[in-house]
Design an enzyme around this catalytic site. Structure first.
Site, PDB file in Angstrom:
ATOM      1  N   LYS A   1       0.831  -1.200   0.000  1.00  0.00           N
ATOM      2  CA  LYS A   1       0.000   0.000   0.000  1.00  0.00           C
ATOM      3  C   LYS A   1       0.867   1.253   0.000  1.00  0.00           C
ATOM      4  O   LYS A   1       0.675   2.165  -0.812  1.00  0.00           O
ATOM      5  CB  LYS A   1      -0.913  -0.021   1.242  1.00  0.00           C
ATOM      6  CG  LYS A   1      -1.902   1.139   1.304  1.00  0.00           C
ATOM      7  CD  LYS A   1      -2.616   1.233   2.664  1.00  0.00           C
ATOM      8  CE  LYS A   1      -3.699   0.200   2.829  1.00  0.00           C
ATOM      9  NZ  LYS A   1      -4.994   0.627   2.239  1.00  0.00           N
TER      10      LYS A   1
ATOM     11  N   ARG B   1      -3.232   2.896   8.700  1.00  0.00           N
ATOM     12  CA  ARG B   1      -3.532   1.596   8.110  1.00  0.00           C
ATOM     13  C   ARG B   1      -2.270   0.737   8.042  1.00  0.00           C
ATOM     14  O   ARG B   1      -1.173   1.240   7.817  1.00  0.00           O
ATOM     15  CB  ARG B   1      -4.065   1.755   6.681  1.00  0.00           C
ATOM     16  CG  ARG B   1      -5.441   2.347   6.558  1.00  0.00           C
ATOM     17  CD  ARG B   1      -5.843   2.374   5.087  1.00  0.00           C
ATOM     18  NE  ARG B   1      -7.241   2.729   4.913  1.00  0.00           N
ATOM     19  CZ  ARG B   1      -7.682   3.957   4.673  1.00  0.00           C
ATOM     20  NH1 ARG B   1      -6.818   4.957   4.593  1.00  0.00           N
ATOM     21  NH2 ARG B   1      -8.972   4.183   4.518  1.00  0.00           N
TER      22      ARG B   1
ATOM     23  N   GLY C   1      -8.372  -7.760   4.868  1.00  0.00           N
ATOM     24  CA  GLY C   1      -9.192  -7.856   6.066  1.00  0.00           C
ATOM     25  C   GLY C   1      -8.476  -8.391   7.274  1.00  0.00           C
ATOM     26  O   GLY C   1      -9.083  -8.589   8.327  1.00  0.00           O
TER      27      GLY C   1
ATOM     28  N   MET D   1      -5.778  -7.158   8.958  1.00  0.00           N
ATOM     29  CA  MET D   1      -5.146  -6.328   9.976  1.00  0.00           C
ATOM     30  C   MET D   1      -5.935  -5.059  10.217  1.00  0.00           C
ATOM     31  O   MET D   1      -6.938  -4.781   9.575  1.00  0.00           O
ATOM     32  CB  MET D   1      -3.702  -6.074   9.576  1.00  0.00           C
ATOM     33  CG  MET D   1      -2.945  -7.398   9.619  1.00  0.00           C
ATOM     34  SD  MET D   1      -1.358  -7.269   8.873  1.00  0.00           S
ATOM     35  CE  MET D   1      -0.692  -5.981   9.913  1.00  0.00           C
TER      36      MET D   1
ATOM     37  N   ARG E   1      -3.388  -1.372  -6.274  1.00  0.00           N
ATOM     38  CA  ARG E   1      -2.585  -2.596  -6.124  1.00  0.00           C
ATOM     39  C   ARG E   1      -2.971  -3.526  -7.261  1.00  0.00           C
ATOM     40  O   ARG E   1      -4.025  -3.341  -7.885  1.00  0.00           O
ATOM     41  CB  ARG E   1      -2.824  -3.249  -4.766  1.00  0.00           C
ATOM     42  CG  ARG E   1      -4.265  -3.628  -4.551  1.00  0.00           C
ATOM     43  CD  ARG E   1      -4.488  -4.207  -3.154  1.00  0.00           C
ATOM     44  NE  ARG E   1      -5.914  -4.437  -2.934  1.00  0.00           N
ATOM     45  CZ  ARG E   1      -6.441  -4.789  -1.778  1.00  0.00           C
ATOM     46  NH1 ARG E   1      -5.671  -4.912  -0.716  1.00  0.00           N
ATOM     47  NH2 ARG E   1      -7.728  -4.992  -1.654  1.00  0.00           N
TER      48      ARG E   1
ATOM     49  N   GLU F   1      14.542 -44.344  -6.992  1.00  0.00           N
ATOM     50  CA  GLU F   1      13.604 -44.077  -5.905  1.00  0.00           C
ATOM     51  C   GLU F   1      14.148 -44.519  -4.554  1.00  0.00           C
ATOM     52  O   GLU F   1      13.445 -44.470  -3.551  1.00  0.00           O
ATOM     53  CB  GLU F   1      12.254 -44.748  -6.180  1.00  0.00           C
ATOM     54  CG  GLU F   1      12.346 -46.223  -6.512  1.00  0.00           C
ATOM     55  CD  GLU F   1      11.010 -46.807  -6.993  1.00  0.00           C
ATOM     56  OE1 GLU F   1       9.944 -46.275  -6.658  1.00  0.00           O
ATOM     57  OE2 GLU F   1      11.049 -47.834  -7.709  1.00  0.00           O
TER      58      GLU F   1
ATOM     59  N   SER G   1      14.084 -42.408 -14.184  1.00  0.00           N
ATOM     60  CA  SER G   1      12.937 -41.605 -13.793  1.00  0.00           C
ATOM     61  C   SER G   1      12.938 -41.552 -12.279  1.00  0.00           C
ATOM     62  O   SER G   1      12.868 -42.582 -11.615  1.00  0.00           O
ATOM     63  CB  SER G   1      11.638 -42.236 -14.303  1.00  0.00           C
ATOM     64  OG  SER G   1      10.542 -41.444 -13.876  1.00  0.00           O
TER      65      SER G   1
ATOM     66  N   CYS H   1       8.605 -38.909 -12.026  1.00  0.00           N
ATOM     67  CA  CYS H   1       7.229 -39.362 -12.155  1.00  0.00           C
ATOM     68  C   CYS H   1       6.515 -39.468 -10.804  1.00  0.00           C
ATOM     69  O   CYS H   1       5.547 -40.182 -10.682  1.00  0.00           O
ATOM     70  CB  CYS H   1       7.167 -40.689 -12.909  1.00  0.00           C
ATOM     71  SG  CYS H   1       8.054 -42.027 -12.082  1.00  0.00           S
TER      72      CYS H   1
ATOM     73  N   TYR I   1      12.280 -34.284 -18.495  1.00  0.00           N
ATOM     74  CA  TYR I   1      10.824 -34.172 -18.453  1.00  0.00           C
ATOM     75  C   TYR I   1      10.296 -34.392 -17.053  1.00  0.00           C
ATOM     76  O   TYR I   1      10.998 -34.923 -16.178  1.00  0.00           O
ATOM     77  CB  TYR I   1      10.166 -35.169 -19.416  1.00  0.00           C
ATOM     78  CG  TYR I   1      10.307 -36.614 -18.998  1.00  0.00           C
ATOM     79  CD1 TYR I   1       9.370 -37.206 -18.140  1.00  0.00           C
ATOM     80  CD2 TYR I   1      11.363 -37.398 -19.456  1.00  0.00           C
ATOM     81  CE1 TYR I   1       9.509 -38.527 -17.747  1.00  0.00           C
ATOM     82  CE2 TYR I   1      11.496 -38.712 -19.066  1.00  0.00           C
ATOM     83  CZ  TYR I   1      10.568 -39.274 -18.212  1.00  0.00           C
ATOM     84  OH  TYR I   1      10.701 -40.575 -17.812  1.00  0.00           O
TER      85      TYR I   1
END
Lengths: 907, 907
Positions: A43, A113, A122, A124, A369, A776, A795, A862, A882
């Site tokens: 702000k 503010r 909303g 603060m 804003r 993995e 992968s 994956c 990928y």
């Protein structure tokens, strides 16, 4: 002794007498600009920026976010230098506004503010009309020529200050007002006279003194220090902390405090206040979109208490409003505002969300804003702005938060479905949702945890309801406009929302809502359509969204940019078709075990598992083989020419066995085995930690006939498709749970032998395939250099890699992971967003080491993380080829991949 | 197409015409020496070495191990150059022996023996008397003046060659011999006349022709090539491969072939053959120890068919033998042998195992090699040799294989126990063992797999029995001496063995053994004492070994050398006392959960687990706290002043709950809960993968009251011991299953708060303790830099680190890990010997990164690997401060640590 307390993180910056804590803005002097967002908050930075580009902004100053840090590091105290800096800034305001703070003739009034780096709507506290006291109220009356206005302003100030700064409960002030209204038989506040307000102020002041033990502060400077402190303190109230947690906002950013000369939209009939978006935040249409209230103070619009008027005639018409548009009612102001809209969009190159006030016919800008918007609007705005030349294509791509695409990809209501329309409200946030009615946030959260889809239904929402809105599938309110709390927050969260459905009569006590003759109880199902504002009784069928237009354009731009390929995890031709529709460039993970669970095969699968010897096992496998071949052929036809990664059987065999008594008896019957014998065999297969047990390639090595069957089915399917004249996909056969190169080499040998057999059988020699492995296990990542000797591709199975690297079972983490997230041990769920520091290092090492051995190694991922934007950025950074994710997340991954590429380019 | 076959490992060396395949030894020319063990095998290298130092060795030559590799790489063929090299070498033998290969007047006869880099007793094939045929047998008869001897030699040759080279079954030759003996009513082979042997030879030759389709080869050169090939082929027979696997001998080492002029110990009464050890292989005593047979061929001694005579009078007396000692019977030969014994020990600086033959009063050395010995003997020999100045203390330390200490540390028979003596045999390998009788190797292996302790009882053992001996706790034979197969192998394996217990009448058919009137069946329990040779019916109680003397001396030398500290894993004062007795320098792992399983506490533990809220849980914990405190105090008293690492509660809570219906009902009763409700709570605590579930610090973070109680108990116990005037150990409080620094910091905070409370309560300020963590998750090892910020020490929990890094549940790996080991995917069980490549890298990274943050970080390891010598060498290399292992393995770890330090120094 060594009982050291935990070292407190030292965030304290060296304090010097020269630190600049206060930045002025206004016609006299503007010290900040939009680039100082981190220091001045959003702000404050934008107020300064608007001053710099010549827009009409009431003068003021911003106390920096650094002061917030200082405040918390120094037991809620300020440095000595602050007082003087504030004093100088107030003098500048006085100079510009030609009035004086605390002056009884011509008093300067201030708003105070909060304003953090990012908007926390909303969350603060705000104090308006600061500077009023028993003396200055007379000056305000004189200057405005409106005694009633002056005392109304004073009572607002006492109430707000009493609540926010002094901690006197809001309801106690309301009680006093209600008592007066009942006594005087008054319905609306507007009917209260100047004398009435004077009476109220006296009672309010007494209330404050009774509650706090001290009279209401009359000294404007004391008022200011109190309000500044209250704003800083509001940074750490629970609802703000919850909001930050939900939105991943670090606590140490702090808030700035904006102190600004008051202007009044409620000083009479040539006054107004409003909010607007430079484009339609719901559709993205390039049309000025806003609401205002005549003779009202700013918070009245957002609060949704009065139904606001539209800015434009078009807006009025589109929304079937009977109230005049500003374009008609205040044409000059409208023209000025339209000019400002253009200036702002050109300057910021972004859709703006603005607040303005008209005081006695003069327009003041109070805020600008970046405007929140729906996903569809974001898409349209980005594409439009790029096509208008305001921004580049790359900027357009960067502007869409990938996660928000989710909203566009999910089903909408089927327009042809039978629907029992209950009522209609405002289309506050698009998307359709069905769920059981819930009237309280806690209840919504509770029901959601039990697995219900919930529609949170409130008269209006407030920041206290955030957690319930988050838990709900959709939000429905009886009161409030498109910029009401419910609407703004729902759009930000991507929840469908119907707001201001005035026909709803909600009874919180009974947990019921009445619409005409219909009474619905908590637990009854309703459907809302946030795109139309409609509300339906019961559940309404949905249809797939249309992915053409802006979506297609933006995704094309994204695709031009990204380096990472995007594949989908798909096990069936139907999944594969969805994946292709969403732009998948291959299948990164086809889980063959899913085929084993088909009801018409499970008996043969179980025979295979329970076989006592190789011959029995081969017989069972032989009956599964044609089915597997058929599955693969179906998949290959859909994925014509694209790569398809097929993972050989992975889960522990006992996962396929029945565990309920009844099912065991049935199986025993089918197998012609005594039940006890079957139970024994099942018990023998039981594992203490199946995740780490006899699964993955360990199955294929101990029972090579299983993988041999699968390999044959794959190759035979490929031959079939080729004989049909089809385009055979690039076959990538993936071996799961490899820990050592030797395992992969053994399985590769099985695969190669079957390939040779099938080729010999069909008299061909050129069936193309690659053998690779999941990475993995931590050991596999560390020994990737060795494993890459036998692998044509890797992968990363980041689900299992996360489980093993963190020693964290996904199935069991429910008992502590939520607590771990609440306490910040894990900022995110590591199964959703990759633990880049830990698991990520294994991905990085595995990639480096694998490529060191085999520079041509194709590397993908994956796990679930393949559809998570933050993780995708890391995968791009790491040089993967990928990502593969669920079909619905493919567009998200495509966009995230493009953004990762763009960000890396500019980094 | 890409169906590549697995690339065959190319072990083929570049073959050149210049490669030297054959090394001569003898008086004429000796080309090798002891340093060429890898090339010439142990036997060949030592034959050459003995020639070099002037000992009487029949001349011969060695075909290198490289030829073995060539042979297998070239489809069992030889290079062209080999023939000539062999020819030259034979000429040298002929020159020295003054006879000619194939000469019918004065024939040279040869032995052909295998000889690998390491000794593989009885594993591979030998052919003696090669060169005999229908012509040369006459020459041998003439030269020896003994027609019967010549034909006996010829029949031995035909039988051996027929069996080993031509593959005619051994039994078929035996049948022919038995038939003749029955026909002629002959009991002993010695009664067979020259004519009898001639008849036998004729029948043998016919048998060979019938079986192979070709006449028995008469050409000596053909015989030689056949025998050489048979030796090379014997490298790959299953029993040799099993032996190598059990002993970790790589298959590509290959065997050499030793071809040597025959000398005969069976040519008459001034002939003999024998084996000896330069020191007593059973006790290590510095006394010449050996056995011989008059008029016998070499294999007769080892085969255990006749009971041999002792070399020395002392040996004869010690073993209560009635037969004369060589010292008496052949005093000159004995004197020469005693001289050779001295020469060999000085030369090799090691205890030697020798074979010799006396032909017509002349002594020939046929073999020398490092003698196998019992662990006790190894210890005594190493200490004695160091004290005699033959070797250094460091060499003494390096000479003891740490694993062998195990034999010295295990219980011996209680001398005061009541024992039912069954019979007595030779004390062939020390140590006591009880177990069920088993008469076949397969059966022994089977029973051992079922968890039984087994005593393998055989008439005599053969290489086919190796796997059964390995599976057994002890070995008992009816026949054979101290150098019999059973004795030699048992000592090598560290199995107690009683050999040659002639009173045993074993019936393999009935699976029973008769001793006098007693009949024992398979499955009956017996006890053997390998140190005395006694055999007892039933199970006999045992006592702890005495660890003084040589053991103490060597361990002191080891302790001077090593850098790694050695601690023990101990949970009770009794364990701690054992650990200290074995030289533990602290406790590296005290598992507090073991205290929770005490029968008188488990109810309170279960109350704690099933508590529905914090208050209930705290109440249950409060009743456990005094018990925990008592446990710790007991431990601290024993470990006075030494470091004690206490791990906070680690296992998933449901491990403490009952699972059997009956136990659940009892618990429900005790808790006053309906059984169904209890079952539900137990079910809620069930986990799919408890290894990766809610355990370790995850418990202490979600339920901080548990760790708080444990911390209080630790500190209060320390205060108690101090107040008693005791020496409080260095307290190291260890947090399990940490994945992130934050977890450790949170738990450290709990601990520190309790420490402060206890100190405040007792008015002290100087209670010393450290907080550290297990590094047992891959992520923890990778993020050790961060975790070290909150840790004063690390202890690698290599059990769990192995489970997670390899994705391998120890509990479940039984279904595939044996297969994985058989197929060489894992050379060792990774839970026994650290996977240095994979898990080891995490240990290395964790150590480096932890020390980078905190150079003073104390780092240890407390998994099973802490007692494994190979793993210990790695831990030393990696720079850890200590290892911790089970109390019985502490001496092994001390020695292994010393060896690691010595090897690193010389590396």
């Amino acid at each position: 002794m060594t009982a050291q307390p935990l070292a407190k993180t030292d965030t304290q910056k060296p304090e010097t007498a020269n630190t600049k804590w206060v930045y002025s803005f206004g016609a006299v002097k503007t010290e900040g600009d939009a680039r100082l967002r981190n220091l001045l908050g959003g702000k404050g930075a934008n107020l300064a920026e608007m001053c710099r580009i010549g827009l009409p902004v009431p003068p003021g100053f911003t106390i920096t976010t650094e002061m917030c840090g200082y405040f918390y590091d120094h037991d809620n105290t300020y440095p000595d230098t602050l007082e003087n800096q504030i004093k100088e800034s107030i003098e500048r305001i006085e100079k510009e506004m030609k009035c004086r703070f605390g002056d009884r003739e011509n008093p300067l009034l201030l708003s105070v503010r909060s304003g953090a780096r990012v908007s926390m709507p909303g969350m603060m506290d705000t104090v308006l009309n600061l500077g009023l006291n028993d003396d200055t109220v007379a000056g305000l009356a004189a200057r405005s020529g409106d005694l009633r206005f002056a005392w109304d302003s004073y009572r607002r100030f006492v109430q707000m200050y009493g609540d926010v700064v002094l901690g006197v409960e809001h309801d106690m002030f309301e009680d006093i007002l209600d008592t007066l209204k009942r006594r005087e038989n008054i319905t609306h506040d507007t009917e209260i006279t100047a004398e009435g307000w004077q009476d109220i102020v006296a009672q309010y002041k007494k209330l404050v003194e009774d509650e706090t033990g001290r009279p209401f502060p009359q000294e404007p400077e004391e008022q200011l220090w109190g309000a500044v402190g209250a704003v800083f303190k509001s940074w750490m109230v629970p609802r703000a902390m919850t909001y930050r947690k939900l939105n991943n906002i670090p606590g140490d950013w702090g808030t700035a405090v904006n102190v600004q000369a008051m202007v009044f939209g409620n000083m009479g009939e040539n006054c107004a206040t409003g909010v607007a978006f430079t484009r339609d935040p719901s559709t993205g249409e390039n049309a000025f979109y806003g609401e205002y209230l005549m003779n009202a103070q700013g918070e009245d619009v957002v609060a949704g208490i009065r139904t606001p008027q539209h800015l434009t005639v078009k807006g009025k018409q589109d929304n079937h409003s009977d109230l005049p548009a500003m374009e008609e009612e205040l044409p000059e102001i409208f023209a000025e505002l339209t000019q400002i809209r253009e200036t702002l969009e050109k300057h910021y190159r972004e859709m703006q969300d603005i607040e303005f006030t008209v005081q006695s016919g003069r327009l003041y800008m109070l805020q600008t804003r970046t405007g929140k918007r729906t996903a569809a609007a974001a898409l349209k705005i980005a594409v439009d702005m790029a096509e208008e030349g305001l921004i580049s294509k790359e900027e357009a791509v960067l502007r869409i938060a990938p996660e928000t695409l989710d909203q566009l990809l999910h089903p909408m209501l089927d327009p042809d479905a039978e629907k029992a329309t209950l009522t209609k409200g405002l289309p506050a946030s698009p998307g359709a949702a069905s769920g059981v009615l819930s009237f309280h946030a806690d209840d919504a959260e509770h029901k959601a945890k039990l697995g219900h889809n919930v529609i949170l239904c409130r008269i209006e929402t407030s920041p206290e309801d955030i957690h319930g809105m988050y838990a709900a599938q959709g939000i429905l309110t009886a009161r409030g406009g498109m910029t009401s709390h419910a609407a703004v927050v729902a759009r930000g969260m991507g929840r469908p929302c119907v707001a201001g459905a005035g026909a709803l009569h909600i009874n919180y006590q009974d947990k019921s809502v009445t619409v005409g003759d219909t009474v619905l109880q908590a637990g009854d199902t309703v459907t809302i359509d946030g795109a139309t504002g409609e509300v339906f009784a019961g559940s309404v069928p949905t249809i797939q969204p249309d992915l053409s237009g802006d979506f297609e354009i933006l995704m094309a731009w994204a695709d031009e940019t990204r380096g990472l390929r995007v594949r989908a995890n798909a096990d069936t031709p139907a999944d594969a078709e969805t994946a292709r529709k969403f732009g998948a460039e291959g299948i990164g993970l086809c889980r063959t075990e899913h085929m084993f669970f088909e009801p018409d095969r499970i008996l043969n699968v179980r025979k295979m598992i329970l076989a006592e010897n190789t011959a029995e096992r081969e017989a069972a496998l032989a009956s599964l083989e044609p089915e597997q071949k058929g599955d693969f052929a179906g998949l290959f036809r859909v994925m014509a020419g694209l790569p398809v990664t097929i993972r050989l059987l992975d889960p522990p065999l006992h996962e396929f066995l029945p565990h309920e008594e009844e099912d065991i008896l049935k199986l025993a019957d089918a197998l012609g085995l005594p039940a006890d014998q079957l139970k024994n065999r099942i018990a023998r297969l039981h594992e203490a930690n199946p995740m780490l047990g006899h699964r993955g390639c360990r199955l294929g090595i101990v029972y090579p006939e299983i993988y041999a069957m699968q390999a044959r089915a794959i190759f035979a399917a490929a031959v079939t498709v080729r004989k049909e004249g089809g385009d055979v996909p690039t076959l990538e056969i993936m071996v799961p749970l490899v820990a050592t190169e030797r395992e992969l080499a053994i399985v590769k040998d099985i695969i190669d032998r079957e390939a040779e057999k099938i080729m010999a059988q069909h008299g061909i020699t050129d069936l193309d395939y690659m053998t690779g492995t999941m990475i993995e296990l931590p050991r596999a990542a560390l020994k990737a250099d060795e494993i890459a000797r036998s692998a044509a591709f890797f992968s990363f199975g980041t689900n299992d890699l996360t489980q093993t690297a963190l020693g964290l079972s996904r199935d069991d983490s429910g008992s502590f992971l939520p607590y771990y997230q609440e306490t910040g041990i894990w900022a995110r769920d590591p199964f959703m967003t990759l633990d880049i520091d830990g698991v990520g290092e294994l991905v990085r090492l595995g990639t480096e080491r694998g490529r060191a051995t085999n520079p041509d190694l194709k590397i993908g991922i994956c796990g679930e993380h393949g559809g998570d934007p933050e993780s995708i950025a890391f995968f791009h950074e790491t040089g993967l080829d990928y990502v593969s994710c669920s079909p619905y997340r493919v567009p998200i991954a495509r966009l995230a991949a493009a953004q990762a590429a763009l960000k890396k380019k500019t980094a």
